[in-house]
Structures are given as structure tokens and as C-alpha cells.
Design an enzyme around this catalytic site. Sequence first.
Site, short mmCIF file in Angstrom:
data_model
loop_
_atom_site.label_atom_id
_atom_site.label_comp_id
_atom_site.label_asym_id
_atom_site.label_seq_id
_atom_site.Cartn_x
_atom_site.Cartn_y
_atom_site.Cartn_z
N ASP A 82 72.77 -6.31 2.40
CA ASP A 82 72.91 -5.86 1.01
C ASP A 82 74.23 -6.37 0.46
O ASP A 82 74.74 -7.38 0.93
CB ASP A 82 72.78 -4.33 0.94
N HIS B 176 73.84 -9.63 -0.58
CA HIS B 176 73.51 -9.64 -2.01
C HIS B 176 74.72 -9.94 -2.89
O HIS B 176 74.66 -9.73 -4.09
CB HIS B 176 72.89 -8.31 -2.42
#
Length: 432
Positions: A256, A279
Amino acid sequence: MAFIGIARISFVLLLCIALVGCEANDKVSVVKDPFNAADALAKARGIARGKVDSNVKVFNVLDYGAKADGKTNAAMNFIRTFKAACNFHGNAMMVIPQGNFLIGPVIFQGPCFNPSPLIIQVVGIVKGHPDISEYTGGADASDWITIQSVDGLIITGSGTFDGQGPQVWKYNDCDKNDDCIRMPATLKFNKVSNAVIRGIRSIDAKGFHMFISNSQNFRIFNVHIIAPADSPNTDGIHMSKSSGVKISRSTIATGDDCVSMIQGSKDISIKKVRCGPGHGFSIGSLGHYEDELDVSGIVVKNSTMSDTDNGVRIKTYKASTPSKASGMIFQDIIMYGVRNPIIINQEYGSQSKKEPSKVAISDVHFINIRGTTTSKVAVNLLCSESTPCKGVHLRNINLEYTGEPNSDVAYGSNCTNVDVDYFGIQNPPPCK
């Protein structure tokens, strides 16, 4: 979440009660030496090399009954060690030596009596209990290792915190459920000020690797945060309602966000960080809660990103209450194979909500960003219809497209409800 938690009184809270209560020191006034971040960092370096001042009393978890066998739950022993070090009226260091230690959720509760920062030296491997039902004791016991109400803290060493996330990632349903239950963070800092975190490793967190909340004056240097690219919601460093956080010379490779900053994040500096996979660097999501605090003074600089889903991103939910995000600089960043390099997305979250975001974004600078991208829309600025973005500046953006050939789609930028100024090189071409 897919699992059903068993109602229970938290093991962590029982431990606190057994040790004369977590709140016993709350009314004690402690005189602290002035905190000097440079001195604290130098001390952290020295301790990692085995150099400890003679006036520091050592509290070793082995002396408090912890077994380094990787099987016996040493949570109570860790708490007893911390309490002893925290309550010592002098300079103190809690030591986690060589070996494998298994612990369930623990709360290290201050305030502490030490005049100088309390030191936690991590040499061994600390493993999180794999049974997810251990982490169902409410807000205070939903994370793995929580440190709270501590003024002056140094965590240093070459040791590892292993969250044993693969045991529980299957229970995470946040990709389908906006109201999912957050999985346990490995290290949660709540109401912690004047802290230096240096040298440690965090691998395979169940949820966030580090969660900083309601805290001030943090320095994070030379940490290594690692989890597989497909591990869910394993943000490297997540922060809210915190200020004066500096992250530098670290590697973050997760499933993430490498670093995520939500409401109340102010005066944050991220420099010389290697990010990827993951991310990217994210401000947001903002506007998820009622009456959120503003975000301001964010600097991400001199960093590299490799094979991330996003690059530098600001994201807000639709139908949010009014707040502000301003004074953000993304500068001197090299990207390798990044999917969505530069993004502002004010339509994040449920597509069924029609009301536009009321988060006002302004004074945003993207400067000297170069490298390669796999996206045909390398700059995507999607702002709110009711609260357009203001003062967005792009200077010297040079990103080469290296994705699959597609003659039907031109390489370029997308701009909606935004005021943009361009300077210097612009590749992809700017919005018309």
C-alpha cells in the site's frame, strides 16, 4: 471483516491492571532535559554500535522472564520490562537482545520518569502473535505494539519486528468494504513527542507498519519496511493529527502507500526515501470523517519510486465536510515504471455519491520529477466541481512513456476543475 471477533476483556488491559494500572503515572510531573534531535540521533547511532553511556541503566527483557524461543508469549515480560525502565528515575534502556520473541498485543504506557529519552534497543526478532482474535480488545488493544503518552523516546538497533501478516491478510476485505475494520498496526505511536526511530526493520505487518497519531517532533531514519506487493493495506508509515515528522534515508516496499498522511498532518518532511513496490506517497484520503483537521506543510523531496501503482498523490472523498490541504511540495523525484506518476483525485471512494468534495486544495508544487511511466495519462488532476484546486504548479516534468504501444490514445495530461501554471520542460504535454 471476514472474521468474527470473540468478545473478551483485552489481555493487554489485564496486564496493565496487574502491573498497578496503565494510568498510574498520568498525574506525575516529570522534569525532562531539553530534547535535542541531533544529540538523540547521535545517541541512537552509538547504541546501535554497542556504545552505551555508563549512566544508562539497562533493563533486559530476559531478566524479566521473556523466553527467546519464538513460541512462548512474552507479552507480560515485555510490559514488565518497559514499566521498570519507564518508572526508573534516571537514564534507562529497555533491551530486546538476540533471539526470537513471540508477543501478543501490548501497550507501553507513559508518562515516564526518565530525564532523558527512554531508549529501546532492538537486536533480536520480535514476532506478532498470529491469532487475530488476540487483537479484539477495543481501540486500545486493536494494534500490536502501542506506545503512548511518552515524551522522549529512542528506538534503535538492527532488530526486526515481524508482524506475521500472511497469517491474517486473508481476513482483510477493505478492497470491497469502505467500512472495513483496520488490521493491527505493528508499531502505533499515540501522544508521543520528541522521538527518534532508527535502524530497525519491520516486515509483513498485519496492517500499517507504523502508525503515528496525535504526536509531535518525530525523526525516522534508516528504517527498512518490507511486505509483498499484494499485501493489503500494509502502509509503510501512516500518520494523522501529527506535526514535525521527518522521514529520511529509508526503504519502504509494501502493498500500500509508502507514506500516507491524513487529517491534521502538518510540517511533514520526507527526504531520500526509496519507495516501491506500493501505492506511492499519498496525502489522504481526506474528507472521510466529519470536521477533519486541515493538512499543510508537506514536503516530499530527493526520493526514488520504482514499480509503484501511483507516484505522488492527493486524494479526497466525495461528499466530504469542508477542510483545507495546502502548502505541498513534491520535488526532485525519480520514477521508474510508475503507473500514475502525478495525481490529484477528488472523486475517491464510492462512485454512488454524487455530491462533490469540499476539501479545498491549494498551493501545490510538482518540481523536477523525471523518469518513466506505464500510464498514457501521466498527469491526472481531477479536482472538485464545487471547490476547484487553486495554485497548482508544474515545473520541469520529464516522464517518458514505457508502457504498451497504443496508437489510439495520445500520451498526455488530464485537468478538470483546476488552475495550473506550467514552467520549464513538460513531458507529457500540458493540458490545453
